[in-house]
Design a protein around this motif. Structure first.
Motif, PDB file in Angstrom:
ATOM      1  N   ASP A  31       0.789  -1.174   0.130  1.00  0.00           N
ATOM      2  CA  ASP A  31       0.313   0.126  -0.014  1.00  0.00           C
ATOM      3  C   ASP A  31       0.818   1.181   0.146  1.00  0.00           C
ATOM      4  OD1 ASP A  31      -1.694   1.751   0.208  1.00  0.00           O
ATOM      5  OD2 ASP A  31      -2.622   1.011   2.461  1.00  0.00           O
ATOM      6  N   GLY A  32       1.262   2.146  -0.926  1.00  0.00           N
ATOM      7  CA  GLY A  32       2.101   2.632  -1.546  1.00  0.00           C
ATOM      8  C   GLY A  32       3.630   2.493  -0.720  1.00  0.00           C
ATOM      9  N   SER A  33       4.295   3.491   0.267  1.00  0.00           N
ATOM     10  CA  SER A  33       5.755   2.737   0.884  1.00  0.00           C
ATOM     11  C   SER A  33       5.550   1.867   1.870  1.00  0.00           C
ATOM     12  CB  SER A  33       5.908   3.697   1.113  1.00  0.00           C
ATOM     13  OG  SER A  33       5.383   4.598   2.598  1.00  0.00           O
ATOM     14  N   ARG A  34       4.435   1.419   1.964  1.00  0.00           N
ATOM     15  CA  ARG A  34       4.146   0.094   2.899  1.00  0.00           C
ATOM     16  C   ARG A  34       3.816  -1.017   2.570  1.00  0.00           C
ATOM     17  NH1 ARG A  34       0.469  -2.321   6.614  1.00  0.00           N
ATOM     18  NH2 ARG A  34       1.434  -2.228   8.717  1.00  0.00           N
ATOM     19  N   VAL A  35       4.552  -2.180   3.145  1.00  0.00           N
ATOM     20  CA  VAL A  35       4.726  -3.766   2.447  1.00  0.00           C
ATOM     21  C   VAL A  35       4.285  -4.570   3.994  1.00  0.00           C
ATOM     22  CG1 VAL A  35       5.378  -5.291   1.074  1.00  0.00           C
ATOM     23  CG2 VAL A  35       6.016  -3.042   0.335  1.00  0.00           C
ATOM     24  N   ALA A  55      11.408  -5.830  -3.089  1.00  0.00           N
ATOM     25  CA  ALA A  55      11.642  -6.123  -4.387  1.00  0.00           C
ATOM     26  C   ALA A  55       9.769  -6.095  -4.509  1.00  0.00           C
ATOM     27  CB  ALA A  55      11.721  -7.823  -4.742  1.00  0.00           C
ATOM     28  N   LEU A  56       9.213  -6.295  -3.605  1.00  0.00           N
ATOM     29  CA  LEU A  56       7.930  -6.272  -3.515  1.00  0.00           C
ATOM     30  C   LEU A  56       7.551  -4.164  -4.000  1.00  0.00           C
ATOM     31  CD1 LEU A  56       6.448  -8.834  -1.189  1.00  0.00           C
ATOM     32  CD2 LEU A  56       5.921  -8.306  -3.651  1.00  0.00           C
ATOM     33  N   ALA A  57       8.250  -3.404  -3.083  1.00  0.00           N
ATOM     34  CA  ALA A  57       8.235  -2.017  -2.904  1.00  0.00           C
ATOM     35  C   ALA A  57       8.775  -1.706  -4.109  1.00  0.00           C
ATOM     36  CB  ALA A  57       9.140  -1.590  -1.323  1.00  0.00           C
ATOM     37  N   ALA A  58       9.621  -1.800  -4.527  1.00  0.00           N
ATOM     38  CA  ALA A  58      10.125  -1.474  -5.962  1.00  0.00           C
ATOM     39  C   ALA A  58       9.247  -1.342  -7.294  1.00  0.00           C
ATOM     40  CB  ALA A  58      11.478  -2.076  -6.192  1.00  0.00           C
ATOM     41  N   GLN A  59       7.939  -2.380  -7.562  1.00  0.00           N
ATOM     42  CA  GLN A  59       6.976  -2.784  -7.860  1.00  0.00           C
ATOM     43  C   GLN A  59       6.331  -1.286  -8.521  1.00  0.00           C
ATOM     44  OE1 GLN A  59       6.841  -5.778  -9.892  1.00  0.00           O
ATOM     45  NE2 GLN A  59       8.459  -6.168  -8.408  1.00  0.00           N
ATOM     46  N   PRO A  60       5.941  -1.544  -9.567  1.00  0.00           N
ATOM     47  CA  PRO A  60       6.278  -0.045 -10.158  1.00  0.00           C
ATOM     48  C   PRO A  60       4.374   0.217 -10.134  1.00  0.00           C
ATOM     49  CG  PRO A  60       5.984  -1.590 -12.335  1.00  0.00           C
ATOM     50  CD  PRO A  60       6.771  -2.063 -11.458  1.00  0.00           C
ATOM     51  N   VAL A  61       3.793  -0.590 -10.136  1.00  0.00           N
ATOM     52  CA  VAL A  61       2.319  -0.554  -9.045  1.00  0.00           C
ATOM     53  C   VAL A  61       2.241  -0.225  -7.446  1.00  0.00           C
ATOM     54  CG1 VAL A  61      -0.085  -1.519  -9.414  1.00  0.00           C
ATOM     55  CG2 VAL A  61       1.050  -1.896 -11.334  1.00  0.00           C
ATOM     56  N   ILE A 133       3.120  -7.203 -11.779  1.00  0.00           N
ATOM     57  CA  ILE A 133       4.652  -7.429 -11.436  1.00  0.00           C
ATOM     58  C   ILE A 133       5.485  -7.759 -12.388  1.00  0.00           C
ATOM     59  CG2 ILE A 133       5.542  -8.810  -9.577  1.00  0.00           C
ATOM     60  CD1 ILE A 133       3.692  -6.966  -8.224  1.00  0.00           C
ATOM     61  N   GLU A 134       6.180  -6.799 -12.450  1.00  0.00           N
ATOM     62  CA  GLU A 134       7.859  -7.229 -13.078  1.00  0.00           C
ATOM     63  C   GLU A 134       8.520  -8.475 -12.406  1.00  0.00           C
ATOM     64  OE1 GLU A 134       9.957  -3.659 -12.965  1.00  0.00           O
ATOM     65  OE2 GLU A 134       8.560  -2.828 -14.877  1.00  0.00           O
ATOM     66  N   PHE A 135       8.248  -9.948 -12.784  1.00  0.00           N
ATOM     67  CA  PHE A 135       9.011 -10.890 -12.650  1.00  0.00           C
ATOM     68  C   PHE A 135      10.437 -10.943 -12.837  1.00  0.00           C
ATOM     69  CE2 PHE A 135       4.765 -11.576 -12.211  1.00  0.00           C
ATOM     70  CZ  PHE A 135       4.619 -12.282 -11.236  1.00  0.00           C
ATOM     71  N   GLU A 136      11.198 -10.005 -11.497  1.00  0.00           N
ATOM     72  CA  GLU A 136      12.962 -10.536 -11.273  1.00  0.00           C
ATOM     73  C   GLU A 136      13.037 -10.660 -10.185  1.00  0.00           C
ATOM     74  OE1 GLU A 136      14.961  -6.677 -13.020  1.00  0.00           O
ATOM     75  OE2 GLU A 136      14.297  -6.978 -14.891  1.00  0.00           O
TER      76      GLU A 136
END
Length: 338
Positions: A31-35, A55-61, A133-136
């Motif tokens: 939720d925004g900056s919080r994972v 990695a989750l926090a760096a996603q574009p969505v 999600i960008e899967f890297e």
């Protein structure tokens, strides 16, 4: 959403097949900056797996909720034993310095940009997941194939590759917060979680303890299952889990004394001493070994592989596989194939 164990091997049109991952189930919400990263029991996992949070926090969505499995690889195969080395670490620096790399394998999408997606068909959720999600690495997408109608699933091939098994899912199924027949577990080796009710004294040069005494909670309808009413037992378990029924008596399932190294023996023994109890948690009518046994409060859950259940309700050739901190002891029941 939880899967039901099954011996079904042939499916009609409308089913998908995925790899069954051998790790820790986890839900992630951004939720925004919080994972947040939570286990099935609601345990906070952010400090144990900081690279996954990053990695989750760096996603574009910026807003989503996903479901998946945290795994560790060893020699190209997932290793729950290797993952155990990370499960006990809750300091981010120590976790990253452990040398055990982990990945978060995503297979479902529960929400996207404030919209609940659980009511969508599975295939639509998966499509949205791949777009959002960008899967890297350390994020991985759980690939799937369509089951071929009337043709046995390639379970033997999956087992030969060292997989834990396959998961069959209805392509049009919705995501429900319960155990559902729309998800079926097809396992290579029989195995499930058990509650530890005690331990036996070590013999010879063995350290710490000899074997763990295992049990599972008996619910009322399990007596019916033992008479062959398997489907009724499964429906009953689903009702219990949905409505929060209290667990029944702890039935003795046998003891496991293999699968431990010295380090594991010592670590488990420290936990057992903390859970020590003067009374047995098993129902008194069961033939539990008592001469060299010590009892514990039934709170520790372990994963055990075995070949089959014997006629007297014991495990044949059990093998310890690891501690399950993601499974509440009260939920552990016998899991016969559907």
């Amino acid at each position: 959403m939880l899967a039901v164990s099954s011996t079904r091997r042939v499916f009609d049109e409308g089913w998908l097949l995925e790899r069954k991952w051998d790790g820790i189930r986890a839900l992630a919400v951004r939720d925004g900056s919080r994972v947040t990263l939570r286990s099935r029991t609601g345990q906070q996992l952010e400090s144990a797996y900081p690279e996954l949070v990053a990695a989750l926090a760096a996603q574009p969505v910026p807003r989503f909720a996903v479901d998946g499995e945290i795994v560790a690889f060893e020699g190209g195969r997932t290793s729950f034993a290797r993952l155990q080395q990370r499960m006990g670490l809750h300091d981010p620096a120590r976790a990253l310095a452990s040398g055990v790399a982990v990945e978060y394998v995503l297979f479902d999408l529960l929400a996207l940009q404030g919209h609940d997606t659980t009511g969508l068909p599975l295939l639509d959720r998966k499509q949205l997941l791949t777009e959002a999600i960008e899967f890297e690495l350390p994020l991985r997408f759980s690939e799937h194939t369509a089951a071929e109608p009337g043709v046995p699933v390639p379970l033997s091939e999956a087992c030969a590759h060292g997989w834990e098994g396959l998961i069959a899912k209805r392509a049009a199924g919705r995501y429900v917060a319960a155990r559902s027949g729309d998800w079926l577990k097809l396992k290579c080796e029989r195995g499930q979680e058990f509650v530890v009710g005690g331990w036996t004294e070590p013999a010879g040069s063995r350290e710490a303890f000899g074997a763990l005494l295992l049990g599972y909670h008996e619910r009322g309808q399990e007596r019916g299952q033992e008479r062959g009413q398997e489907r009724g037992q499964e429906r009953g378990q689903e009702r219990d889990q949905k409505h929060g029924a209290e667990p029944g008596r702890l039935r003795y399932a046998g003891k496991v004394g293999t699968g431990f190294d010295t380090r594991t023996l010592r670590a488990l023994h420290r936990v057992l001493l903390q859970l020590a109890s003067p009374v047995s948690p098993f129902e008194t009518a069961e033939e539990v070994p008592t001469r060299t046994s010590h009892w514990v409060r039934p709170e520790l859950v372990v994963q055990v592989g075995f070949t089959e259940w014997t006629r007297d309700g014991r495990l044949r050739a059990p093998r310890y596989q690891g501690v399950r901190t993601d499974r509440p002891a009260a939920e552990v029941v016998r899991e016969p194939p559907a």
